[in-house]
Motif scaffolding. Sequence first.
Motif, mmCIF file in Angstrom:
data_model
loop_
_atom_site.group_PDB
_atom_site.id
_atom_site.type_symbol
_atom_site.label_atom_id
_atom_site.label_comp_id
_atom_site.label_asym_id
_atom_site.label_seq_id
_atom_site.Cartn_x
_atom_site.Cartn_y
_atom_site.Cartn_z
ATOM 1 N N UNK A 76 69.570 13.495 59.013
ATOM 2 C CA UNK A 76 70.829 13.583 58.826
ATOM 3 C C UNK A 76 71.449 15.259 59.255
ATOM 4 N N UNK A 77 72.485 15.613 59.675
ATOM 5 C CA UNK A 77 73.007 16.768 60.192
ATOM 6 C C UNK A 77 73.623 16.404 61.298
ATOM 7 N N UNK A 158 80.382 7.760 63.344
ATOM 8 C CA UNK A 158 79.595 7.907 61.658
ATOM 9 C C UNK A 158 78.578 9.221 61.933
ATOM 10 N N UNK A 159 79.149 9.996 60.305
ATOM 11 C CA UNK A 159 77.759 11.090 60.663
ATOM 12 C C UNK A 159 76.956 11.268 59.425
ATOM 13 N N UNK A 160 75.660 11.545 59.538
ATOM 14 C CA UNK A 160 75.205 11.198 58.005
ATOM 15 C C UNK A 160 74.630 12.464 57.311
ATOM 16 N N UNK A 161 74.845 12.335 56.019
ATOM 17 C CA UNK A 161 74.619 14.215 55.750
ATOM 18 C C UNK A 161 73.498 13.664 54.680
ATOM 19 N N UNK A 162 73.144 14.989 54.009
ATOM 20 C CA UNK A 162 72.571 15.055 53.370
ATOM 21 C C UNK A 162 73.521 15.851 52.144
ATOM 22 N N UNK A 262 79.744 21.920 57.300
ATOM 23 C CA UNK A 262 78.720 22.273 57.027
ATOM 24 C C UNK A 262 77.547 21.719 56.854
ATOM 25 N N UNK A 263 77.907 20.411 57.344
ATOM 26 C CA UNK A 263 76.732 19.219 57.010
ATOM 27 C C UNK A 263 75.872 19.524 58.338
ATOM 28 N N UNK A 264 76.143 20.570 59.638
ATOM 29 C CA UNK A 264 74.847 20.181 60.026
ATOM 30 C C UNK A 264 75.869 20.142 61.827
#
Length: 329
Positions: A76-77, A158-162, A262-264
């Motif tokens: 994530x991030x 593709x973004x992976x975010x918490x 904001x997700x990094x």
Amino acid sequence: MPATIPGIHHVTCITGDVQKCVDFYVSVLGLRFVKKSINQDLPDTYHIYFADYLGTPGTVMTFFGWPTWPSRRTGSGQVTTVSFGVPERSLDFWSKRLQKMGVESSRKSRFDKDLVVLQDPDGIELELVGHATDERWVPWEDAPVDQDHAIRSFHSVTLTLAETAATFALLTNTMGFRKSGEEGNTTRFETGSGGPHSIVDVVESPEGPVGEESVGTVHHVAWRTPDASEQMAWRDLLVRAGRNVTPVIDRWYFKSVYFREPGGVLFEIATDGPGFTIDEAPEELGTTLSLPPWFQVRRDQLDDFLTPIAVPTTATTGASAMREENRGR
Ligand code: ZN
């Protein structure tokens, strides 16, 4: 308000083995090696660029060559998948080609588009999505992949975010993206006229793991803006939206500003011009060590220090033989 972002400008990743990376992106994926330069912040390391014939924004996959860096985890991030667009009818061609070249791949589909999933030599997850347009693509005639099947441009990242709420808000309220779909834990956004190169998929993954900036990960994704004044308008807008944005940095081939969403994930907004032909003719792209003027004084030292790169040629990739075979299919 600045003009809408048309789509992805480039994606930059970290490789631990520049030569293997070049062999893969040119010989296997058929992208052109359009620029051999240095990382301007770590100038004793390479920054290499793969793209269509001219390095058209929206087609440019780039790598920092950092062989001494560790290989840690993606999570994530980060941008966790980089997707290229190929013609829908070309997926069988790609599955067979990858198998023949000893690259493992599988098939799946997302948002009603079939795709091939594979990993590059550093373990970066790539997709070839059967959804492409020829609109801005400049074909490389000597490519080892037949033009009928060649990669056209990026399809999406593709973004992976918490956590996704603040990122969704930034994308839609500030950056001009619109939500265009939802599938499981993935939300799709598009910008500009939509379709290939304008798509970002966001995967919500609260359980982690958290990604680390290391070999085999994506360093950042850059979004397009036409020129310096639009870029400044974007910078002002993002600062007003609370983002910590860098000053404009001259990358010689384009101008850049950077900020973390904001997700990094590190985002960049890059100008379409002046482009990769600023210091090499189209037919010469990628053949010399290209340095911005302010690094020219270090040329001799860099030439000595950097490990030479052998760029696969039509002869070594057997491009004409492969083309013959495709024609017979
Ligand atoms: Zn960049």
